[in-house]
Design a protein around this motif. Structure first.
Motif, PDB file in Angstrom:
ATOM      1  N   ASN A  64      28.847 -50.768 -21.116  1.00 31.84           N
ATOM      2  CA  ASN A  64      27.444 -51.005 -21.470  1.00 31.84           C
ATOM      3  C   ASN A  64      26.838 -49.620 -21.639  1.00 31.84           C
ATOM      4  O   ASN A  64      26.555 -48.945 -20.661  1.00 31.84           O
TER       5      ASN A  64
ATOM      6  N   ASN B 186      19.138 -49.071 -25.790  1.00 29.49           N
ATOM      7  CA  ASN B 186      19.760 -50.073 -24.912  1.00 29.49           C
ATOM      8  C   ASN B 186      19.410 -49.700 -23.484  1.00 29.49           C
ATOM      9  O   ASN B 186      19.830 -48.651 -23.018  1.00 29.49           O
ATOM     10  N   PRO B 187      18.651 -50.479 -22.728  1.00 31.27           N
ATOM     11  CA  PRO B 187      18.040 -51.732 -23.173  1.00 31.27           C
ATOM     12  C   PRO B 187      16.994 -51.480 -24.270  1.00 31.27           C
ATOM     13  O   PRO B 187      16.485 -50.360 -24.372  1.00 31.27           O
TER      14      PRO B 187
ATOM     15  N   THR C 182      24.056 -47.131 -22.422  1.00 35.09           N
ATOM     16  CA  THR C 182      22.585 -47.137 -22.454  1.00 35.09           C
ATOM     17  C   THR C 182      22.070 -45.860 -23.103  1.00 35.09           C
ATOM     18  O   THR C 182      22.679 -44.799 -22.980  1.00 35.09           O
TER      19      THR C 182
ATOM     20  N   LYS D 203      13.881 -48.565 -18.999  1.00 38.06           N
ATOM     21  CA  LYS D 203      14.778 -47.703 -18.234  1.00 38.06           C
ATOM     22  C   LYS D 203      14.441 -46.221 -18.406  1.00 38.06           C
ATOM     23  O   LYS D 203      14.540 -45.448 -17.467  1.00 38.06           O
TER      24      LYS D 203
ATOM     25  N   ILE E  28      31.716 -54.728 -15.871  1.00 34.50           N
ATOM     26  CA  ILE E  28      31.031 -53.895 -16.855  1.00 34.50           C
ATOM     27  C   ILE E  28      30.726 -52.518 -16.253  1.00 34.50           C
ATOM     28  O   ILE E  28      30.279 -52.419 -15.109  1.00 34.50           O
TER      29      ILE E  28
ATOM     30  N   GLU F  55      28.336 -49.361 -16.632  1.00 35.66           N
ATOM     31  CA  GLU F  55      27.116 -48.896 -17.287  1.00 35.66           C
ATOM     32  C   GLU F  55      27.168 -47.381 -17.378  1.00 35.66           C
ATOM     33  O   GLU F  55      27.391 -46.700 -16.383  1.00 35.66           O
TER      34      GLU F  55
END
Ligand SMILES: *[C@@H]1O[C@H](CO)[C@@H](O)[C@H](O)[C@H]1NC(C)=O
Ligand SMILES: *[C@@H]1O[C@H](CO)[C@@H](O)[C@H](O)[C@H]1NC(C)=O
Ligand SMILES: *[C@@H]1O[C@H](CO)[C@@H](O)[C@H](O)[C@H]1NC(C)=O
Length: 249
Positions: free
Chosen positions: A113, A143-144, A115, A198, A35, A37
């Protein structure tokens, strides 16, 4: 234990990419789970290549979520790169896979992913009439996911019962609602604040002014009424045309 698992995985991954010819190199780096990020609006670069011993003029194919990516002619043989710029919401969870055109069984893939924090900033002036509903809305996509979303009135946390407020969160937006606005209770400065593990806090401010009721003409019935009046007048004039013309003479 975790370290052991990670290194075992890396070992398998390494062996895997060695025996199969295809590998993908990425910026930013891919993690042990395949993945990448990356933050919303940023750029991802993926380069698919063949390991040394494989002939390097073999044509490569890229797939995004199973659909073939359109590649320029010079970007197919031996080495092929894909650039995702900028990364958008819809790229979250997307999988990019690469394989030889001639052999689909030798395939490498990575997932994104993406964010991001809720899009909250600045302020907005809101004017609402007494007795009308008030709806203030804040983006809460993240996200998160956000750990909390709070509403404040003149700097203190909104007390739902006290002001007849209702708050609804559907995962995409948070709404603060009042059915019937009262000047004393509801004219104030409001703020929604999201908190993310985050990205920390983000907020947006609303300056709400409550105005006197303006008398609203019911526009549609009025138009219908005017049409009827107009038609009646025309009919009346028509039927009395003779009399009127007589008068005018
Ligand atoms: C496709 O690739 C796999 C793995 O490298 C290999 O075992 C297989 O023989 C290849 N098939 C063809 C038709 O080349
Ligand atoms: C994506 O990244 C965020 C932030 O590091 C993390 O909390 C989340 O679990 C990741 N999601 C996936 C599917 O890996
Ligand atoms: C919020 O503060 C403003 C300015 O101080 C004040 O006029 C208003 O009445 C306050 N609103 C409420 C609901 O307390």
């Amino acid at each position: 234990m975790l370290m052991f698992r990670t290194s075992l995985f890396l070992l398998l991954f390494y062996c895997g990419t060695q025996t199969l010819g295809i590998n993908i190199q990425t910026i930013p780096d891919v993690n042990g789970d395949g993945i990448i990020e990356v933050e919303l609006q940023k750029t991802v670069t993926l380069v698919c290549g063949l390991n040394g011993d494989t002939p390097s003029d073999e044509e490569l194919v890229w797939l995004r979520n199973g659909a073939v990516v359109d590649l320029k002619d010079g970007n197919k043989k031996g080495r092929s790169s894909v650039c995702i710029n900028p990364v958008i919401y819809e790229d979250n969870g997307a999988t990019f896979a690469c394989h030889l055109h001639a052999n689909t069984s030798d395939k490498a893939s990575v997932s994104l992913n993406v964010t991001y924090h809720p899009q909250l900033s600045g302020s907005e002036e809101v004017t609402v009439e007494i007795d009308s509903p008030l709806v203030l809305q804040c983006d809460m996509r993240a996200n998160p996911p956000v750990s909390s979303m709070t509403w404040s009135l003149n700097g203190s946390i909104v007390v739902l019962l006290e002001g007849g407020f209702a708050v609804t969160n559907d995962g995409f937006k948070s709404q603060l609602q009042v059915n019937k606005v009262d000047k004393l209770l509801h004219e104030a400065t409001y703020q929604c604040t999201s908190d993310s593990p985050k990205y920390g806090q983000h907020s947006k401010t609303f300056y709400v002014t409550v105005t006197e009721k303006t008398i609203k003409f019911p526009l549609m019935p009025m138009i219908a009424g005017l049409v009827v009046v107009g038609l009646t007048a025309i009919l009346a004039v028509a039927s009395r045309w003779k009399k009127i013309t007589k008068c005018c003479k």
